[in-house]
Design an enzyme around this catalytic site. Structure first.
Site, mmCIF file in Angstrom:
data_model
loop_
_atom_site.group_PDB
_atom_site.id
_atom_site.type_symbol
_atom_site.label_atom_id
_atom_site.label_comp_id
_atom_site.label_asym_id
_atom_site.label_seq_id
_atom_site.Cartn_x
_atom_site.Cartn_y
_atom_site.Cartn_z
ATOM 1 N N HIS A 173 0.802 -1.118 0.048
ATOM 2 C CA HIS A 173 0.021 -0.221 -0.060
ATOM 3 C C HIS A 173 0.890 1.082 -0.027
ATOM 4 O O HIS A 173 0.227 2.365 -0.478
ATOM 5 C CB HIS A 173 -0.874 -0.019 1.140
ATOM 6 C CG HIS A 173 -2.361 0.597 0.839
ATOM 7 N ND1 HIS A 173 -2.276 1.789 0.037
ATOM 8 C CD2 HIS A 173 -3.585 0.557 1.424
ATOM 9 C CE1 HIS A 173 -3.750 2.353 -0.048
ATOM 10 N NE2 HIS A 173 -4.196 1.487 0.822
ATOM 11 N N ASP A 417 -9.140 -7.575 -19.920
ATOM 12 C CA ASP A 417 -9.147 -8.723 -20.480
ATOM 13 C C ASP A 417 -7.791 -9.031 -21.248
ATOM 14 O O ASP A 417 -7.297 -8.216 -22.125
ATOM 15 C CB ASP A 417 -10.051 -8.518 -21.814
ATOM 16 C CG ASP A 417 -10.373 -9.257 -22.688
ATOM 17 O OD1 ASP A 417 -9.648 -10.551 -22.855
ATOM 18 O OD2 ASP A 417 -11.010 -9.198 -24.020
#
Length: 471
Positions: A173, A417
């Protein structure tokens, strides 16, 4: 009728653990790359990493096809993508002569890639139905961390024979936020789908922007945050004992948590607006009633009702706002790193439990968003970390309920994708350690919002009754 809770004890086999480096054909990969941490990065310095899973359904996928076609393409495209994202191939380091850590890439660095085979039920784990939260843990990779070094990301690809595969990515993070993580994995998917052409540039919307000078905050804010983090770890920032180890959120995920995904449809949002507007005072008719505000308020209300209990108990609810478009001047959405701030509110449970609880939640959530839109987005940042740490401490010491948000419908994760279609399911695993809910756009593009929850069985059973009936 109570919900059916699925519990599996299936075998996971690790097939390979390797390192994927940026392609050596690139001159960039042969040069050291340093990136300093800004105050916005250090705000998340030892926060638990964010863990995401992308499930891809391929019903005829055999181990032979996976090993000969899919895995080589994923490895090759990851190597090509890292040329554009060199910091992710490097590590968080804290040189002895530096006052704060840096992100450092050196030649021959790379990303840890785990390849695995699972006999777990792909259909359950990639569904909206209820199952043990721990069932997802074998699918996500762990960061390599120590006192002196921490990896930026780790990746795992897991085969489910005759069902599909799953890509897991764990992100430090302090190195990158949700916007940057999403941009990276979409870049990886783009290069893979385009045939792994190393001479093909990334499109502008996926090209990272590394200039740290655009992030300007109050002087000394980075060291203020760093010293506060070190103090929570029992370390003195003036000593040589400076650790890069990541804190554990409440000791990790509870063993009795179950997961489920709920969807708020476009029609639901219409009903929620119609429900709340007549109950607002005239001064509230101009409230910010976005899909985010309605989603956040609705789920927060349901979660408080699902837990029930003492009306005097405190509820802390928060979300993280992207600061890129709100800085002056605005920062590119392609900015690499953290550029966000948390926004907190605390209220009594009874405010959500009565018949106007949802209206109360909408007013609070709307006010939080409007406050960020109308003020300088960095106002009060000097106090935000100490306040957040105090809330987390109170959570561990009392029955304070904390509700935060991971992810965003704006990320468009279902557009990721790699060449085998869009994801069947996207999951944020790490919400089971943080008390967060996850948000994503509806997979079918209908304008709805997916809500991911990780709760104990009692609360999940309660919320399954509240969710469809409370709209």
């Amino acid at each position: 009728m109570d919900m059916v809770f699925h519990n599996q004890r299936d075998r996971m086999e690790i097939l390979e653990v390797t390192q994927v480096a940026p392609t050596s054909n690139s001159p960039e990969s042969t040069t050291e790359f340093r990136l300093p941490l800004t105050f916005s990065d250090i705000l998340w310095f030892t926060s638990p990493p964010v863990e995401r899973l992308f499930f891809y359904q391929l019903d005829e996928l055999t181990p032979a096809c996976f090993n000969s076609v899919i895995l080589p393409k994923l490895k090759r495209s990851l190597s090509l993508t890292l040329v554009h994202y060199l910091p992710l191939a490097g590590n968080l380091k804290w040189p002895p002569n530096e006052p704060k850590p840096i992100i450092l890439y050196t030649p021959n660095d790379g990303v840890s890639l785990t390849v695995a085979h699972s006999d777990a039920d792909f259909n359950i784990l990639s569904s909206n139905g209820v199952y043990d939260a721990a069932e997802l843990h074998p699918l996500k990779p762990d960061l390599v961390t120590s006192d002196i070094s921490a990896s930026a990301i780790a990746v795992q690809v897991t085969l489910f024979p005759n069902k599909g595969f799953c890509i897991g990515i764990t992100a430090h993070h302090a190195v990158l936020d949700g916007q940057t993580t999403t941009m990276f994995i979409k870049s990886w998917a783009h290069i893979c789908k385009q045939g792994n052409d190393e001479n093909s540039p990334l499109p502008p919307e996926l090209t990272p922007f590394f200039d740290r000078s655009v992030i300007k905050g109050p002087d000394g804010l980075d060291m203020l945050y760093l010293n506060q983090w070190l103090a929570t770890s029992g370390l003195d920032s003036d000593t040589s004992k400076k650790s890069l180890k990541i804190t554990s959120a409440g000791g990790g995920a509870a063993s009795d948590l179950v997961r489920a995904t709920f969807e708020i449809t476009r029609e639901d949002f219409k009903k929620l607006r119609e429900r709340v507007l007549p109950k607002l005072p005239d001064s509230g008719k101009e409230m910010h009633l976005s899909t985010f505000v309605l989603s956040f308020a609705y789920v927060t209300t349901c979660m408080v009702k699902a837990r029930g209990g003492d009306g005097d108990r405190k509820v802390a609810f928060a979300f993280t706002a992207d600061c890129r478009p709100r800085l002056n001047p605005p920062v590119s959405q392609n900015y690499f790193g953290n550029c966000n701030r948390p926004k907190f509110e605390v209220a009594k449970a009874r405010d959500f439990l009565d018949e106007n609880g949802f209206v109360f939640a909408v007013q609070k959530a709307s006010g939080m968003v409007k406050d960020l839109m109308e003020r300088w987005v960095l106002e009060g940042m000097e106090r935000i970390l100490s306040y957040s740490l105090d809330v987390l401490k109170e959570t561990s010491e009392s029955n304070l309920q904390i509700i935060t948000v991971a992810g965003s419908p704006r990320f468009g994760v279902y557009g990721t994708d790699f060449g085998w279609g869009k994801p069947h399911k996207v999951v944020i695993v790490s919400i089971d350690k943080s008390g967060a809910i996850s948000m994503a756009e509806s997979r079918d593009g209908s304008g709805g919002v997916e809500i991911g929850l990780a709760l104990n069985k009692h609360e999940m059973n309660n919320i399954s009754w509240l969710f469809p009936r409370y709209v």
